[in-house]
Design an enzyme around this catalytic site. Sequence first.
Site, PDB file in Angstrom:
ATOM      1  NE  ARG A  16      41.512  26.786 -27.291  1.00 47.69           N
ATOM      2  CZ  ARG A  16      41.937  25.531 -27.132  1.00 47.69           C
ATOM      3  NH1 ARG A  16      42.934  25.282 -26.300  1.00 47.69           N
ATOM      4  NH2 ARG A  16      41.366  24.546 -27.781  1.00 47.69           N
TER       5      ARG A  16
ATOM      6  CB  CYS B 271      40.480  21.847 -21.132  1.00 46.82           C
ATOM      7  SG  CYS B 271      41.116  20.156 -21.248  1.00 46.82           S
TER       8      CYS B 271
END
Length: 270
Positions: A171, A229
């Site tokens: 990611r 995050c």
Amino acid sequence: MSPLITAEELAALDDVTVLDVRWRLGGPAGIESYREGHVPGAVFCDLDADLAAPPGPAGRHPLPEAGAFQSAMRRLGVSGSRPVVVYDDADSTSAARAWWTLRYYGHRDVRVLDGGLRAWAQAGLPLTKQQEPVAPGDFTAVPGGMPVLDADQAAELADSGILLDARAPERYRGEVEPVDPVAGHIPGAVSAPTGQNVEPGGRFHLREYLRERFNTLGVVDGVPVGAYCGSGVTAAHEVLALEVAGLPAALYVGSWSNWVTDPGRPVATG
């Protein structure tokens, strides 16, 4: 005081509030797991409803307003003078969000059950399906107990200090993005997946191990550090691991889900 507590230490406590913070991105609902068996005396804490405001431009899990958080914690029996222990069954990821939010709003005695429900079971300690009535708590939420970052501050920190990206490496690199509409990372951020904070059984690595890990990423005493995050959940786990290592850090609560709401913000890949 360490932000972690062992199963045996928790079992020996008499006057403590225990919150079960089991949660999965995309479900199933943690309350179902709680009903199947939980630490005796534990109360279920809903991450989406109790530890975050509704999703929107501020991100998928924005910081709840003080009044809403205070009401939720009082309903769960949290008092300012009583220790709180939080746990989950997924390497303390969602439990860390509860730890961080309580700390941010001024609770001084919050610890995470190291290893979570697995460690409790491995210690031979019992689970129960019984849900006891909860006496309302008296917790007063006062913001500011933990440092936070907004998008501009996160961008600045990525340039002037260390900004850790707690998501999975793929990611971070922008190869996949299963949740948010844009893939990639904040320019200048350093990849630091939270999975490397814990041992295979879910317990946190020792302080010395974690300190060396973060040192190799540029996190050293005197250098400002922050973490983000996808939506401010696993980044709270990063902040917790940093605290175990003796390295205080700020949390970008909105994280990537807030960053990408402005198409003018730059995105890096690779």
